[in-house]
Each structure stands twice: as structure tokens, then as C-alpha cells.
Design an enzyme around this catalytic site. Structure first.
Site, PDB file in Angstrom:
ATOM      1  N   CYS A  90       0.545  -1.336   0.300  1.00  0.00           N
ATOM      2  CA  CYS A  90       0.467   0.324  -0.019  1.00  0.00           C
ATOM      3  C   CYS A  90       1.169   1.068   0.165  1.00  0.00           C
ATOM      4  CB  CYS A  90      -0.975  -0.273   1.248  1.00  0.00           C
ATOM      5  SG  CYS A  90      -1.964  -1.614   1.317  1.00  0.00           S
ATOM      6  N   HIS A 378      -9.216   3.309  -1.817  1.00  0.00           N
ATOM      7  CA  HIS A 378      -7.696   2.188  -2.059  1.00  0.00           C
ATOM      8  C   HIS A 378      -6.940   1.683  -2.949  1.00  0.00           C
ATOM      9  CE1 HIS A 378      -4.207   1.070   0.374  1.00  0.00           C
ATOM     10  NE2 HIS A 378      -4.855   0.435   0.780  1.00  0.00           N
ATOM     11  N   CYS A 409       1.055   2.882   5.906  1.00  0.00           N
ATOM     12  CA  CYS A 409       1.312   1.614   6.567  1.00  0.00           C
ATOM     13  C   CYS A 409       1.156   0.476   5.293  1.00  0.00           C
ATOM     14  CB  CYS A 409       0.616   0.929   7.402  1.00  0.00           C
ATOM     15  SG  CYS A 409      -1.705   1.302   7.293  1.00  0.00           S
TER      16      CYS A 409
END
Length: 424
Positions: A90, A378, A409
Site C-alpha cells: 500500500c 484505496h 502503512c
């Protein structure tokens, strides 16, 4: 304190609207969804030619390896621009920005950085055993191999391990985050409350035009599809657990977790000379410093950033309240709440990070003023660039010298954190 031997700047890039999984952008793959962003950003340059392109995606696709080069060539732009790909789950495109910053110098003044994910269309591959069996058949008897394709069973197929589950544990980030939420005492009510605020702020940002010059319109979608103007705490409270469905303690839901999302996003990384190749008016900030961290899974799969943030602040002689803006990625509302809970717990930074000083009060009111990933979405590879560009625009409206932290994160127990400064 800085890692760089010259000033490095970030300028807000462009992105697509972020689409819901299976929604308006389902017809795109990672390359075709990135091309409009890359073209639009290249048109901002006086030369329409950056010196370098870094682009990333997380979910593997067997149709290509260096997606950055494929995007650049499909965009029909100057083929002499070097382009390569980066990946760190990510945190892919924020880490790509750090890599680009380290490459500024010599003839490299302008780097186009970004990432993409088309989560609606993950490639479905064969397991190693099924691939070996078919490969052997094709080498021996192609006709028999073609017949064998029709006899493949569900156990012969696999979704990409890095798309949905951690390879080592075989469990999703949501599964891991349920454990972390329970360990840190993050309640369902607190998660829903943060999710509600994320949606409210993202919707308000769209309504007042904050996103208008950050998002390009596509024929299928003109604005982010995920922010919900009609959500409420009451509606969020009705949603069932999405991961821990049987213990009676599950608290992560579809409403307080980031949704399956399709999208592409970019950001500029520049030297002082490179800034002159962009027109006036594009929000710009200085990249002061950055920190990467990695932890054992026992600390939590998404808990590396609380280790990175104190290191970054301490190296620069800063406390929590010296930061005027915090952009913290929301893979889950519980993850953001647990990340900050660690920073706030008395003695935790000294014991776990090894820095024995008081960082002060954490300013919750300065976090994600225009919403975060729970509301906006996301798309793994695009999130870092979206976060950076959004932060740069927010920071550019603040007085000179104002500071921002961007924290992302990542699966695998990793995290990336940037320190930015307003130019006024």
C-alpha cells in the site's frame, strides 16, 4: 535534518476519480487507467517530457512486468524517457517518490511518480502445481495439454497472494487488523465514528471544490464514487462484521474499512530547477525528510508507522504539535486509531522505539481534513501518490514553514512516512 544534498520538492499531481469495485471503471486495466493521468500530467510540463517516470502497482498481472514503461509507451509520449516500476504494497507510490527524490541530480530534475490499482480485475493464475502439470503436457503433447485445460478444478486456480492475503500467514489485512483492534482496545463505536468523519470530510471537500484540480474526469466517472453523503452513525452501526464473522467480537465492517477501489494517481518530484518547468499555480511543498520502518508481524501487520513517526520527528527535533497537518492513510479506521493509540500510550515510544523523550499531545483535530481512504477509496498502488498530492495542496494554503506528516502503512509489517514543509 534532511536526507538530501539539495532541496527536493513535491508538486501536486493528478489522479482519476476513484471508482467502486465492479463499478464504472471496471473496463480498465492498470495501464489504460494510468494513461490519462500520465498524459494530463505531461501536458503540464513546458517540455511535455519528464526526465524519469516511476510507477507502481501491487496486484500482479502476467501481461506485463514493467508497468511504468508500458504506460508511458501507450501514452504515446517521448519514448526516450526512462521508466521503471516500484512496489511496496500500500506504500508503493509514496516509496516511489522517496526513490525518485534520491535520483534527483545531474540531468534529472523532474520525475513523474505514481501508481495504479484495478482491484475489480485481479488476474487469476494457476497454482505452481497446475502450471507445472500443463507445462509438461505442452512440451510432450500440446493437443493433450489443451484437453487438460477443460479438466482444471477450483484448487488449480489462485488469486494473487499479494492482492488479497499476506503470503506468509495466508490471512488478509482485515483478519490481522481484527486482532490489532482487540489488542489496542479499538471499539466498534470508535471505528464507526472515524469512518463517518472520513465520509463527511471527503463529501465536504468535493462540495467546496477542493478536489476539482486534483482529479481529471473520465468518460465513465467524473468524481470519486466511494464517499457517501447519506451515511450516518446509525447506518454504519447496522453493518455486520466483514472479517471476524463468528467470534462475536468482530468490529471491522465494510463501512469502517477502505473499499475495493479502482484508480490511478500521480505526483511530481522536483529539484529547484525542475520547478521552473511546471506552470505557476500548481501547489508545491518541500520534501524535508522521510522514514521507512518494518516490524515483526507480532507487533501488528499494519503497525510499522508508529515506529517510523517518532524516528522521523526525533531526527528533525520535532514534537507532535509541531506538525500542522497529519495525513494518515486509512486502510481501516481501526488501523489509524491503533497507530495513534500507540503514539499516545505512555512509555510505548521509549520501550518499543527506543526514543526516551516526550513528543507531547497528539493533535487529532489536524488529521485528514478532506477525508481519507475509508471514504475516498484505496487502490493500493495509487494511495501514496493520492495522499502526497492531497497533502501538498492542503499544505500550500498554510503559512510558510507549516509542516505535514504523511503516513502510509503497508502489508508485510512495513510503513512509510514523509515530512513536508509549506513554501508559503
Amino acid at each position: 535534518m534532511t536526507r538530501f544534498n539539495q532541496d527536493i520538492f513535491l508538486a501536486a499531481g493528478l489522479r482519476t476519480p476513484f471508482g467502486r469495485g465492479g463499478g464504472a471503471l471496471v473496463g480498465y486495466d492498470g495501464i489504460s487507467l494510468s494513461v490519462p493521468v500520465v498524459r494530463a500530467m505531461a501536458e503540464q510540463l513546458t517540455t511535455q517530457r519528464p526526465d524519469l517516470v516511476l510507477w507502481g502497482t501491487v496486484i500482479p498481472n502476467l501481461g506485463w512486468s514493467n508497468i511504468a514503461r508500458e504506460i508511458w509507451l501507450d501514452a504515446k509520449l517521448d519514448p526516450t524517457v526512462p521508466s521503471f516500476s516500484a512496489v511496496l504494497a500500500c506504500a508503493t507510490s509514496i516509496t516511489a517518490a522517496f526513490a525518485a527524490a534520491g535520483m534527483i541530480g545531474g540531468d534529472t530534475d523532474v520525475v513523474l511518480v505514481g501508481g495504479v490499482e484495478t482491484m475489480s480485475r485481479p488476474s487469476i493464475g494457476l497454482t505452481a502445481a497446475a502450471s507445472d502439470r500443463l507445462r509438461a503436457l505442452f512440451a510432450k503433447d500440446p493437443a493433450e495439454a489443451l484437453k487438460a485445460l477443460s479438466s482444471l478444478s477450483p484448487v488449480d486456480f489462485t488469486l494473487p497472494a499479494k492482492g488479497w492475503a499476506n503470503r506468509i500467514t495466508g490471512r488478509t489485512m482485515g483478519d490481522h487488523m481484527e486482532e490489532t483492534a482487540q489488542e489496542w482496545g479499538i471499539t466498534r463505536e470508535a471505528q464507526d465514528a472515524w469512518a463517518y468523519e472520513s465520509h463527511r470530510r471527503a463529501v465536504a471537500g468535493w462540495e467546496r471544490g477542493f478536489f476539482d484540480d486534483l482529479v481529471i474526469k473520465l468518460p465513465e466517472l467524473a468524481r470519486d464514487a466511494n464517499p457517501r453523503a447519506d451515511t450516518s452513525l446509525a447506518k454504519l452501526a447496522t453493518l455486520p462484521p466483514a472479517f471476524d464473522k463468528t467470534s462475536g467480537r468482530g468490529s471491522l465492517t465494510a463501512g469502517n474499512s477502505s473499499p475495493i477501489t479502482d484508480g490511478a494517481a500521480g505526483v511530481w518530484v522536483l529539484s529547484a530547477q525542475g520547478r521552473t518547468r511546471l506552470p505557476d499555480g500548481i501547489p508545491t511543498a518541500r520534501l524535508v525528510d522521510y522514514e521507512l520502518a518494518a516490524v515483526d508481524f507480532s507487533d501488528g501487520l499494519l503497525m510499522a508507522t508508529p515506529f517510523a513517526i517518532p524516528r522521523l520527528l526525533d531526527r528533525n527535533g520535532l514534537g507532535f504539535e509541531d506538525i500542522d497537518l497529519w495525513e494518515i492513510h486509512e486502510a481501516f479506521a481501526a488501523q489509524l486509531l491503533a497507530n495513534v493509540a500507540a503514539l499516545e500510550r505512555p512509555g510505548w515510544i521509549a520501550e518499543r522505539v527506543g526514543i526516551s523523550r516526550d513528543f507531547g499531545h497528539f493533535p487529532w483535530e489536524r488529521v485528514n481534513p478532506n477525508g481519507g481512504s475509508v471514504a475516498i477509496g484505496h487502490p493500493f498502488g495509487a494511495t501514496g501518490a493520492r495522499d502526497l498530492s492531497q497533502t501538498v495542496k492542503e499544505l500550500a494554503a498554510m503559512p510558510k514553514g507549516s509542516r505535514a506528516i504523511v503516513s502510509v502503512c503497508a502489508d508485510g509489517g512495513e510503513g512509510a512516512v514523509a515530512l513536508l514543509e509549506s513554501l508559503g
